[in-house]
Design a protein around this motif. Structure first.
Motif, PDB file in Angstrom:
ATOM      1  N   VAL A 124       1.103  -1.147  -0.177  1.00  0.00           N
ATOM      2  CA  VAL A 124       0.059  -0.146  -0.059  1.00  0.00           C
ATOM      3  C   VAL A 124       1.319   0.944   0.126  1.00  0.00           C
ATOM      4  CG1 VAL A 124      -1.905   1.600   1.252  1.00  0.00           C
ATOM      5  CG2 VAL A 124      -1.831  -1.111   1.185  1.00  0.00           C
ATOM      6  N   GLY A 125       0.898   2.161  -0.852  1.00  0.00           N
ATOM      7  CA  GLY A 125       2.019   3.438  -1.121  1.00  0.00           C
ATOM      8  C   GLY A 125       3.029   3.060  -1.999  1.00  0.00           C
ATOM      9  N   GLY A 126       2.642   3.362  -3.160  1.00  0.00           N
ATOM     10  CA  GLY A 126       3.731   3.423  -4.347  1.00  0.00           C
ATOM     11  C   GLY A 126       4.907   4.361  -4.561  1.00  0.00           C
ATOM     12  N   GLY A 127       5.464   5.258  -3.147  1.00  0.00           N
ATOM     13  CA  GLY A 127       6.384   5.883  -2.843  1.00  0.00           C
ATOM     14  C   GLY A 127       7.547   5.158  -2.642  1.00  0.00           C
ATOM     15  N   PRO A 128       8.866   5.572  -3.061  1.00  0.00           N
ATOM     16  CA  PRO A 128      10.650   5.359  -3.167  1.00  0.00           C
ATOM     17  C   PRO A 128      10.016   3.640  -2.097  1.00  0.00           C
ATOM     18  CG  PRO A 128      10.975   7.496  -2.654  1.00  0.00           C
ATOM     19  CD  PRO A 128       9.334   7.310  -2.841  1.00  0.00           C
ATOM     20  N   ALA A 129       9.338   3.130  -1.326  1.00  0.00           N
ATOM     21  CA  ALA A 129       9.751   2.560   0.074  1.00  0.00           C
ATOM     22  C   ALA A 129       8.466   1.205  -0.245  1.00  0.00           C
ATOM     23  CB  ALA A 129       9.310   3.182   1.188  1.00  0.00           C
ATOM     24  N   GLY A 130       7.565   1.471  -0.645  1.00  0.00           N
ATOM     25  CA  GLY A 130       6.405   0.795  -1.450  1.00  0.00           C
ATOM     26  C   GLY A 130       7.235   0.591  -2.844  1.00  0.00           C
ATOM     27  N   ALA A 131       7.567   1.450  -3.839  1.00  0.00           N
ATOM     28  CA  ALA A 131       7.409   0.495  -4.584  1.00  0.00           C
ATOM     29  C   ALA A 131       9.490  -0.273  -5.068  1.00  0.00           C
ATOM     30  CB  ALA A 131       8.164   2.202  -6.051  1.00  0.00           C
ATOM     31  N   THR A 132      10.341   0.495  -4.123  1.00  0.00           N
ATOM     32  CA  THR A 132      11.260  -0.949  -4.078  1.00  0.00           C
ATOM     33  C   THR A 132      10.651  -1.965  -3.639  1.00  0.00           C
ATOM     34  OG1 THR A 132      12.897   1.270  -3.258  1.00  0.00           O
ATOM     35  CG2 THR A 132      13.288  -1.244  -3.020  1.00  0.00           C
ATOM     36  N   ALA A 133       9.979  -1.830  -2.182  1.00  0.00           N
ATOM     37  CA  ALA A 133       9.881  -3.427  -1.646  1.00  0.00           C
ATOM     38  C   ALA A 133       8.848  -4.116  -2.812  1.00  0.00           C
ATOM     39  CB  ALA A 133       8.880  -3.028  -0.366  1.00  0.00           C
ATOM     40  N   ALA A 134       8.125  -3.747  -3.663  1.00  0.00           N
ATOM     41  CA  ALA A 134       7.648  -4.177  -4.019  1.00  0.00           C
ATOM     42  C   ALA A 134       8.303  -4.567  -5.342  1.00  0.00           C
ATOM     43  CB  ALA A 134       6.214  -3.466  -5.207  1.00  0.00           C
ATOM     44  N   GLU A 135       8.977  -3.814  -6.303  1.00  0.00           N
ATOM     45  CA  GLU A 135      10.122  -4.521  -6.256  1.00  0.00           C
ATOM     46  C   GLU A 135      10.723  -5.966  -6.378  1.00  0.00           C
ATOM     47  OE1 GLU A 135      14.538  -3.630  -9.681  1.00  0.00           O
ATOM     48  OE2 GLU A 135      12.945  -2.264  -8.235  1.00  0.00           O
ATOM     49  N   ASP A 136      11.525  -5.596  -5.185  1.00  0.00           N
ATOM     50  CA  ASP A 136      12.146  -6.762  -4.919  1.00  0.00           C
ATOM     51  C   ASP A 136      11.074  -8.128  -4.646  1.00  0.00           C
ATOM     52  OD1 ASP A 136      14.120  -4.917  -4.188  1.00  0.00           O
ATOM     53  OD2 ASP A 136      14.506  -5.129  -2.718  1.00  0.00           O
ATOM     54  N   GLY A 144      14.158  16.693  -2.991  1.00  0.00           N
ATOM     55  CA  GLY A 144      15.179  15.613  -3.568  1.00  0.00           C
ATOM     56  C   GLY A 144      16.025  15.579  -3.645  1.00  0.00           C
ATOM     57  N   ALA A 145      16.871  14.879  -2.559  1.00  0.00           N
ATOM     58  CA  ALA A 145      18.466  15.080  -2.928  1.00  0.00           C
ATOM     59  C   ALA A 145      18.474  13.818  -2.628  1.00  0.00           C
ATOM     60  CB  ALA A 145      18.963  15.658  -1.403  1.00  0.00           C
ATOM     61  N   ILE A 146      19.342  12.941  -3.381  1.00  0.00           N
ATOM     62  CA  ILE A 146      20.091  11.428  -2.820  1.00  0.00           C
ATOM     63  C   ILE A 146      21.415  11.871  -3.121  1.00  0.00           C
ATOM     64  CG2 ILE A 146      17.237  10.530  -4.165  1.00  0.00           C
ATOM     65  CD1 ILE A 146      19.292   9.661  -6.956  1.00  0.00           C
ATOM     66  N   PRO A 147      22.326  10.646  -2.620  1.00  0.00           N
ATOM     67  CA  PRO A 147      23.307  10.386  -1.714  1.00  0.00           C
ATOM     68  C   PRO A 147      23.982   9.471  -3.162  1.00  0.00           C
ATOM     69  CG  PRO A 147      22.030   9.325  -0.383  1.00  0.00           C
ATOM     70  CD  PRO A 147      21.137   9.616  -1.156  1.00  0.00           C
ATOM     71  N   PRO A 148      25.179   8.966  -3.594  1.00  0.00           N
ATOM     72  CA  PRO A 148      25.824   8.586  -4.676  1.00  0.00           C
ATOM     73  C   PRO A 148      25.502   6.942  -3.781  1.00  0.00           C
ATOM     74  CG  PRO A 148      27.552  10.250  -3.714  1.00  0.00           C
ATOM     75  CD  PRO A 148      26.085  10.044  -3.086  1.00  0.00           C
ATOM     76  N   ARG A 149      25.513   6.539  -3.012  1.00  0.00           N
ATOM     77  CA  ARG A 149      25.024   5.045  -2.159  1.00  0.00           C
ATOM     78  C   ARG A 149      23.499   5.134  -3.015  1.00  0.00           C
ATOM     79  NH1 ARG A 149      25.267   2.875   4.112  1.00  0.00           N
ATOM     80  NH2 ARG A 149      24.239   0.424   3.529  1.00  0.00           N
ATOM     81  N   LEU A 150      22.394   5.834  -2.532  1.00  0.00           N
ATOM     82  CA  LEU A 150      21.612   5.182  -3.000  1.00  0.00           C
ATOM     83  C   LEU A 150      21.281   4.876  -4.686  1.00  0.00           C
ATOM     84  CD1 LEU A 150      17.871   7.145  -2.668  1.00  0.00           C
ATOM     85  CD2 LEU A 150      19.004   6.798  -5.280  1.00  0.00           C
ATOM     86  N   ASP A 152      13.794  15.141  -9.144  1.00  0.00           N
ATOM     87  CA  ASP A 152      12.235  15.329  -9.413  1.00  0.00           C
ATOM     88  C   ASP A 152      11.298  14.365  -8.946  1.00  0.00           C
ATOM     89  OD1 ASP A 152       9.639  16.152 -10.015  1.00  0.00           O
ATOM     90  OD2 ASP A 152       9.777  17.755 -11.888  1.00  0.00           O
ATOM     91  N   ARG A 153      10.498  14.200  -7.626  1.00  0.00           N
ATOM     92  CA  ARG A 153       9.732  13.164  -7.158  1.00  0.00           C
ATOM     93  C   ARG A 153       8.512  12.910  -8.300  1.00  0.00           C
ATOM     94  NH1 ARG A 153       9.840  12.004  -1.947  1.00  0.00           N
ATOM     95  NH2 ARG A 153       8.655  10.111  -2.664  1.00  0.00           N
ATOM     96  N   SER A 165      18.184  16.666   9.062  1.00  0.00           N
ATOM     97  CA  SER A 165      18.240  17.165   7.620  1.00  0.00           C
ATOM     98  C   SER A 165      16.930  17.360   7.430  1.00  0.00           C
ATOM     99  CB  SER A 165      19.303  15.882   7.496  1.00  0.00           C
ATOM    100  OG  SER A 165      18.580  14.389   7.438  1.00  0.00           O
ATOM    101  N   GLY A 166      16.507  16.277   7.435  1.00  0.00           N
ATOM    102  CA  GLY A 166      14.590  15.804   6.524  1.00  0.00           C
ATOM    103  C   GLY A 166      15.197  15.355   5.279  1.00  0.00           C
ATOM    104  N   GLU A 167      16.104  14.141   5.505  1.00  0.00           N
ATOM    105  CA  GLU A 167      16.196  13.319   4.578  1.00  0.00           C
ATOM    106  C   GLU A 167      15.496  12.098   4.583  1.00  0.00           C
ATOM    107  OE1 GLU A 167      19.732  10.836   2.222  1.00  0.00           O
ATOM    108  OE2 GLU A 167      20.326  11.540   3.809  1.00  0.00           O
ATOM    109  N   GLY A 168      15.477  11.636   3.281  1.00  0.00           N
ATOM    110  CA  GLY A 168      13.897  10.703   3.741  1.00  0.00           C
ATOM    111  C   GLY A 168      14.138   9.254   2.461  1.00  0.00           C
ATOM    112  N   ILE A 169      14.598   9.609   1.357  1.00  0.00           N
ATOM    113  CA  ILE A 169      14.696   9.095   0.296  1.00  0.00           C
ATOM    114  C   ILE A 169      15.392   7.743   0.142  1.00  0.00           C
ATOM    115  CG2 ILE A 169      14.830   8.871  -2.395  1.00  0.00           C
ATOM    116  CD1 ILE A 169      14.085  11.621  -2.880  1.00  0.00           C
ATOM    117  N   TYR A 170      17.082   8.347   0.243  1.00  0.00           N
ATOM    118  CA  TYR A 170      17.417   7.057   0.584  1.00  0.00           C
ATOM    119  C   TYR A 170      17.145   5.570   1.881  1.00  0.00           C
ATOM    120  CZ  TYR A 170      21.064   3.654   2.665  1.00  0.00           C
ATOM    121  OH  TYR A 170      21.545   2.506   2.407  1.00  0.00           O
TER     122      TYR A 170
END
Length: 393
Positions: free
Chosen positions: A11-23, A45-51, A92-93, A281-286
């Motif tokens: 439930v939810g297709g943001g970065p977390a949900g989409a990643t879980a569904a793909e895996d 919209g910042a993503i680090p090199p590790r991501l 761009d999200r 930092s409020g960073e959440g995508i990674y």
């Protein structure tokens, strides 16, 4: 009741949900990815090199490459923090999230558009996810549910005790047309971060470049703080009030991981629903994508063994990997963001080359740097001097 039973409904297709569904789909599991239509989260919209490395993000999704950050204090002092030989990717999200959902579908996940309403269970214990869609009410039977539906997760509120006590910062930003390079002191390769109580009494405000567009935003956990007015003041102060506004977005952003992410039966949380946005930092995508991966692994273990205790593995693994960083960032936000006097000193500390080097090393690689003990000792004593007021900010 008859019909298809999915291995997992996400439930939810943001970065977390989409990643879980793909895996899970890549593991051969039958997966339904349920997502609302037209939802774009306010995000720098910042993503680090590790991501970029771990999650195989193609270059074309990077709309800008930030090669420095500039910290602005309450007294308007500016401290530049260049990234030595590297960059932070900006996305761009709206485009980035859809790419992740499409990639999950290509891996085998089924996509549906709808808003989660409830989970019920039949006498045999099989869960049914109910949702509202444009064509009417829908449902899907499943062996497991991953709740990745945001900070005010409806899945979490129904299924996971304690989720109603999540602490949040409320964020608001405006996506604007980027000005010409150099206009209004604008640099398309630099992220500006404003530590000023007038713009946020307990967080920060920002100007983050996204190539042709720019995110201008702020956040605060203080009820009644005028976020829109703050962004308007920031745009006026920086000469960005005249550029075109493309869209406006606001949403709560969690500031502390929940103490429990599963219901001990068939549900586990991921992303904002689990509270995995970094304090300070409020960073959440990674962290959302890492949490989505851990949730998928926990569900796979549960499906393989039938042991619901495996679902708790998502939080255990995440906190083992990132819990210490979250604790340190939480302490930093609590202390340094509490007054303009402390914000001024915090920005002063950011001038230090040791602080800059270790900050970027930790951010880019998402782990605490232990390789330079001498630098850590120097930073400790410098930080102590700032805390005691021995040195000028």
């Amino acid at each position: 009741m008859t019909g298809k039973i999915y291995d997992a409904v996400v439930v939810g297709g943001g970065p977390a949900g989409a990643t879980a569904a793909e895996d899970l789909a890549r593991l051969g599991r039958s997966v339904l990815l349920l997502d609302k239509a037209g939802r774009i989260k306010p995000c720098g919209g910042a993503i680090p090199p590790r991501l970029i490395r771990e999650f195989r993000i193609p270059d074309y999704l990077l709309v800008a490459r930030a090669r420095s950050a500039r910290m602005i204090s309450p007294s308007e002092r500016r401290v530049d923090m260049p990234i030595d030989g590297g960059f932070v990717g900006m996305v761009d999200r709206e485009v980035f999230d859809e790419y992740l959902r499409d990639r999950a579908a290509l891996a085998g996940a089924e996509r549906r558009t709808g808003s989660f309403t409830a989970v019920t269970r039949d006498p045999g214990g099989v869960a049914t996810v109910h949702y509202a869609a444009a064509e009417g009410a829908g449902m899907a039977r499943t062996r497991a549910v991953i709740g990745a539906d945001g900070a005010l997760s409806a899945v979490a509120r129904q299924e996971v005790p304690g989720s109603d006590r999540m602490r949040c910062v409320f964020a608001y930003h405006e996506i604007v047309r980027s000005p010409r390079e150099g206009a209004a002191d604008f640099d398309g390769s630099r992220c500006d971060v404003f530590y000023q109580g007038r713009l946020s009494p307990d967080f920060y405000a920002w100007i983050f470049p996204h190539g042709d567009t720019t995110s201008i935003g702020t956040g605060s956990a203080r009820k009644g703080f005028a976020l829109r007015r703050s962004v308007g003041d920031l745009r006026a102060a920086t000469g960005l009030d005249a550029v075109e506004t493309i869209r406006r977005e606001g949403a709560p952003i969690p500031m502390k991981p929940l103490k429990r992410w599963d219901n001990g039966r068939d549900v586990v949380l991921a992303g904002d629903a689990a509270g995995v946005v970094a304090p300070a930092s409020g960073e959440g995508i990674y962290y959302a994508m890492a949490g989505g991966r851990f949730a998928a692994e926990a569900v796979e273990a549960f499906l393989s063994t039938g042991d619901a205790r495996a679902l708790a593995g998502a939080r255990k693994r995440f906190m083992k990997a990132h819990g210490r960083v979250f604790w340190i960032l939480g302490m930093m936000q609590h202390f340094w963001y509490s007054s303009d006097k402390r914000r001024e000193r915090f920005v002063g500390i950011c001038r230090d080359p040791d602080v800059q080097k270790l900050t970027w090393d930790a951010y880019m690689n998402k782990e605490l740097v232990r390789a330079k003990p001498a630098a850590h000792v120097r930073i400790f004593f410098k930080d102590l001097a700032h805390l005691l007021g021995v040195v000028r900010p």
